[in-house]
Design a protein around this motif. Structure first.
Motif, PDB file in Angstrom:
ATOM      1  N   THR A   1      28.679  30.693  30.622  1.00 30.88           N
ATOM      2  CA  THR A   1      28.065  30.831  29.295  1.00 30.88           C
ATOM      3  C   THR A   1      26.540  30.887  29.359  1.00 30.88           C
ATOM      4  OG1 THR A   1      29.915  29.572  28.377  1.00 30.88           O
ATOM      5  CG2 THR A   1      27.976  29.831  26.982  1.00 30.88           C
ATOM      6  N   ARG A   2      25.975  31.829  28.617  1.00 29.54           N
ATOM      7  CA  ARG A   2      24.525  31.911  28.473  1.00 29.54           C
ATOM      8  C   ARG A   2      24.156  31.684  27.017  1.00 29.54           C
ATOM      9  NH1 ARG A   2      23.538  36.982  29.508  1.00 29.54           N
ATOM     10  NH2 ARG A   2      22.941  37.648  27.427  1.00 29.54           N
ATOM     11  N   PHE A   3      23.257  30.743  26.786  1.00 30.23           N
ATOM     12  CA  PHE A   3      22.763  30.485  25.440  1.00 30.23           C
ATOM     13  C   PHE A   3      21.644  31.474  25.139  1.00 30.23           C
ATOM     14  CE2 PHE A   3      19.617  28.217  22.752  1.00 30.23           C
ATOM     15  CZ  PHE A   3      20.395  28.088  21.605  1.00 30.23           C
ATOM     16  N   ASN A   4      21.802  32.234  24.060  1.00 24.69           N
ATOM     17  CA  ASN A   4      20.830  33.289  23.757  1.00 24.69           C
ATOM     18  C   ASN A   4      19.725  32.857  22.800  1.00 24.69           C
ATOM     19  OD1 ASN A   4      22.218  35.222  25.354  1.00 24.69           O
ATOM     20  ND2 ASN A   4      23.681  35.548  23.685  1.00 24.69           N
ATOM     21  N   LYS A   5      20.127  32.250  21.681  1.00 22.32           N
ATOM     22  CA  LYS A   5      19.109  31.964  20.669  1.00 22.32           C
ATOM     23  C   LYS A   5      19.629  30.963  19.641  1.00 22.32           C
ATOM     24  CE  LYS A   5      15.906  34.388  17.554  1.00 22.32           C
ATOM     25  NZ  LYS A   5      15.487  35.721  17.032  1.00 22.32           N
ATOM     26  N   ARG A   6      18.727  30.185  19.088  1.00 20.23           N
ATOM     27  CA  ARG A   6      18.997  29.287  17.958  1.00 20.23           C
ATOM     28  C   ARG A   6      17.807  29.372  17.017  1.00 20.23           C
ATOM     29  NH1 ARG A   6      17.301  23.854  17.450  1.00 20.23           N
ATOM     30  NH2 ARG A   6      18.390  22.656  15.829  1.00 20.23           N
ATOM     31  N   ALA A   7      18.047  29.888  15.827  1.00 19.52           N
ATOM     32  CA  ALA A   7      16.944  30.098  14.888  1.00 19.52           C
ATOM     33  C   ALA A   7      17.488  30.215  13.467  1.00 19.52           C
ATOM     34  CB  ALA A   7      16.163  31.357  15.256  1.00 19.52           C
ATOM     35  N   MET A   8      16.580  30.130  12.529  1.00 25.06           N
ATOM     36  CA  MET A   8      16.946  30.282  11.128  1.00 25.06           C
ATOM     37  C   MET A   8      17.205  31.754  10.819  1.00 25.06           C
ATOM     38  SD  MET A   8      17.499  28.897   8.183  1.00 25.06           S
ATOM     39  CE  MET A   8      16.828  27.226   8.366  1.00 25.06           C
ATOM     40  N   ASP A   9      18.351  32.025  10.191  1.00 24.98           N
ATOM     41  CA  ASP A   9      18.669  33.374   9.737  1.00 24.98           C
ATOM     42  C   ASP A   9      18.094  33.524   8.325  1.00 24.98           C
ATOM     43  OD1 ASP A   9      19.843  35.670   8.630  1.00 24.98           O
ATOM     44  OD2 ASP A   9      21.647  35.448   9.839  1.00 24.98           O
ATOM     45  N   PRO A  10      17.063  34.343   8.154  1.00 23.61           N
ATOM     46  CA  PRO A  10      16.407  34.451   6.840  1.00 23.61           C
ATOM     47  C   PRO A  10      17.270  35.108   5.778  1.00 23.61           C
ATOM     48  CG  PRO A  10      15.539  36.098   8.350  1.00 23.61           C
ATOM     49  CD  PRO A  10      16.431  35.208   9.167  1.00 23.61           C
ATOM     50  N   ILE A  11      18.300  35.830   6.200  1.00 21.52           N
ATOM     51  CA  ILE A  11      19.152  36.521   5.230  1.00 21.52           C
ATOM     52  C   ILE A  11      20.077  35.535   4.515  1.00 21.52           C
ATOM     53  CG2 ILE A  11      20.948  38.281   4.932  1.00 21.52           C
ATOM     54  CD1 ILE A  11      19.729  39.756   7.291  1.00 21.52           C
ATOM     55  N   VAL A  12      20.689  34.640   5.281  1.00 22.28           N
ATOM     56  CA  VAL A  12      21.617  33.670   4.676  1.00 22.28           C
ATOM     57  C   VAL A  12      20.995  32.285   4.547  1.00 22.28           C
ATOM     58  CG1 VAL A  12      23.645  34.923   5.473  1.00 22.28           C
ATOM     59  CG2 VAL A  12      22.628  33.166   6.937  1.00 22.28           C
ATOM     60  N   ASN A  13      19.760  32.138   5.067  1.00 21.25           N
ATOM     61  CA  ASN A  13      19.029  30.870   4.994  1.00 21.25           C
ATOM     62  C   ASN A  13      19.801  29.727   5.652  1.00 21.25           C
ATOM     63  OD1 ASN A  13      16.708  29.393   4.283  1.00 21.25           O
ATOM     64  ND2 ASN A  13      17.694  28.598   2.438  1.00 21.25           N
ATOM     65  N   ARG A  14      20.367  30.015   6.825  1.00 18.68           N
ATOM     66  CA  ARG A  14      21.088  29.010   7.605  1.00 18.68           C
ATOM     67  C   ARG A  14      20.762  29.193   9.083  1.00 18.68           C
ATOM     68  NH1 ARG A  14      27.144  30.028   5.746  1.00 18.68           N
ATOM     69  NH2 ARG A  14      27.617  28.535   7.424  1.00 18.68           N
ATOM     70  N   MET A  15      20.863  28.103   9.843  1.00 16.37           N
ATOM     71  CA  MET A  15      20.631  28.193  11.280  1.00 16.37           C
ATOM     72  C   MET A  15      21.744  29.009  11.923  1.00 16.37           C
ATOM     73  SD  MET A  15      17.805  26.738  12.148  1.00 16.37           S
ATOM     74  CE  MET A  15      17.986  26.446  13.905  1.00 16.37           C
ATOM     75  N   ARG A  16      21.358  29.856  12.870  1.00 13.28           N
ATOM     76  CA  ARG A  16      22.324  30.696  13.583  1.00 13.28           C
ATOM     77  C   ARG A  16      22.109  30.516  15.092  1.00 13.28           C
ATOM     78  NH1 ARG A  16      25.369  35.237  12.522  1.00 13.28           N
ATOM     79  NH2 ARG A  16      24.564  35.418  10.394  1.00 13.28           N
ATOM     80  N   ILE A  17      23.211  30.459  15.839  1.00 15.88           N
ATOM     81  CA  ILE A  17      23.127  30.377  17.291  1.00 15.88           C
ATOM     82  C   ILE A  17      23.960  31.508  17.893  1.00 15.88           C
ATOM     83  CG2 ILE A  17      22.694  27.913  17.438  1.00 15.88           C
ATOM     84  CD1 ILE A  17      25.649  27.476  17.941  1.00 15.88           C
ATOM     85  N   SER A  18      23.647  31.881  19.130  1.00 17.79           N
ATOM     86  CA  SER A  18      24.404  32.955  19.775  1.00 17.79           C
ATOM     87  C   SER A  18      24.587  32.668  21.263  1.00 17.79           C
ATOM     88  CB  SER A  18      23.701  34.312  19.587  1.00 17.79           C
ATOM     89  OG  SER A  18      22.482  34.341  20.307  1.00 17.79           O
ATOM     90  N   TYR A  19      25.734  33.125  21.787  1.00 16.83           N
ATOM     91  CA  TYR A  19      26.098  32.917  23.177  1.00 16.83           C
ATOM     92  C   TYR A  19      26.692  34.191  23.766  1.00 16.83           C
ATOM     93  CZ  TYR A  19      25.883  27.912  22.035  1.00 16.83           C
ATOM     94  OH  TYR A  19      25.478  26.671  21.626  1.00 16.83           O
ATOM     95  N   SER A  20      26.541  34.360  25.067  1.00 15.53           N
ATOM     96  CA  SER A  20      27.240  35.399  25.825  1.00 15.53           C
ATOM     97  C   SER A  20      28.137  34.679  26.827  1.00 15.53           C
ATOM     98  CB  SER A  20      26.261  36.308  26.558  1.00 15.53           C
ATOM     99  OG  SER A  20      25.464  37.032  25.631  1.00 15.53           O
ATOM    100  N   ILE A  21      29.445  35.011  26.806  1.00 14.61           N
ATOM    101  CA  ILE A  21      30.432  34.254  27.575  1.00 14.61           C
ATOM    102  C   ILE A  21      31.291  35.206  28.415  1.00 14.61           C
ATOM    103  CG2 ILE A  21      32.395  32.674  27.412  1.00 14.61           C
ATOM    104  CD1 ILE A  21      31.251  31.854  24.639  1.00 14.61           C
ATOM    105  N   LYS A  22      31.569  34.795  29.658  1.00 13.36           N
ATOM    106  CA  LYS A  22      32.450  35.564  30.536  1.00 13.36           C
ATOM    107  C   LYS A  22      33.423  34.627  31.236  1.00 13.36           C
ATOM    108  CE  LYS A  22      29.128  39.260  31.654  1.00 13.36           C
ATOM    109  NZ  LYS A  22      28.419  39.949  32.763  1.00 13.36           N
ATOM    110  N   THR A  23      34.651  35.102  31.439  1.00 10.74           N
ATOM    111  CA  THR A  23      35.611  34.367  32.246  1.00 10.74           C
ATOM    112  C   THR A  23      36.673  35.327  32.742  1.00 10.74           C
ATOM    113  OG1 THR A  23      36.974  32.364  32.381  1.00 10.74           O
ATOM    114  CG2 THR A  23      37.232  33.719  30.412  1.00 10.74           C
TER     115      THR A  23
END
Length: 204
Positions: free
Chosen positions: A149-171
């Motif tokens: 797993t790679r953690f990509n980003k954690r930031a506020m999404d200005p469109i929905v006004n909520r924190m958003r996180i993203s990951y890239s995963i392989k198995t």
């Protein structure tokens, strides 16, 4: 003497207050580190790849799934991940193949409608990467898999006004270990899974 007794009593009271309240303060601190996120289905892709007769890889995806991430921002290794996938949502782009995949030879969706992953241990490798061990349940059998797993980003999404996180995963899984052992000479035993996932913070 009176002053000494007052000082002793005051110290005793303060000590008792500390003993009583410190566990609650610590619990509050731990709780403040934990953020719950729900998988954003509209911004998540769960893809699979399998070789057929040694030629090109056949690929597809799952369209319906659900899950959450309990992200511990103070100690990422203490985070938790839970994902469920509806096996009936498997899609290869070929209708005949989709019917076979949903049948008893492969996913047997009538008897096993879901695939489940639940993390058991997270080993941080570098600043933004980790190996996530977990129980992977398919066709009624549960075995351990490891998600790179790679953690990509954690930031506020200005469109929905909520924190958003993203990951890239392989198995990669060996499907026969879960009892999916038909057509091994035609379809490879090893199946690669790639997930690009986003999740939104749950608002209490």
């Amino acid at each position: 003497i009176i002053v000494s007794k007052l000082f002793f009593n005051l110290s005793t009271v303060l000590f008792l207050i500390f003993v009583i309240w410190s566990p609650f303060c610590l619990a509050g601190e731990i709780l403040s580190c934990t953020e719950r996120y729900a998988i954003d289905n509209d911004h998540t892709i769960i893809s699979w790849y399998a070789k057929g007769l040694g030629f090109i890889r056949t690929s597809g995806k799952f369209e319906n799934f659900d899950g959450f991430i309990n992200l511990n921002t103070c100690n990422p290794a203490a985070s938790k991940i839970y994902i469920t996938i509806e096996t009936s949502s498997i899609l290869s782009g070929v209708k005949k193949l989709d019917k076979q995949l949903k049948g008893p030879i492969f996913f047997d969706i009538e008897n096993y409608p879901k695939v489940i992953f639940e993390s058991t241990k997270i080993a941080i490798q570098e600043k933004n990467s980790a190996n996530i061990k977990g129980d992977f349940t398919m066709l009624g059998k549960t075995r351990e898999v490891v998600l790179s797993t790679r953690f990509n980003k954690r930031a506020m999404d200005p469109i929905v006004n909520r924190m958003r996180i993203s990951y890239s995963i392989k198995t990669s899984i060996q499907r026969s270990l879960w009892g999916m052992d038909q057509w091994l000479k035609v379809v490879s035993d090893n199946i690669d899974i790639v997930i690009e996932a986003e999740a939104l913070k749950v608002i209490d």
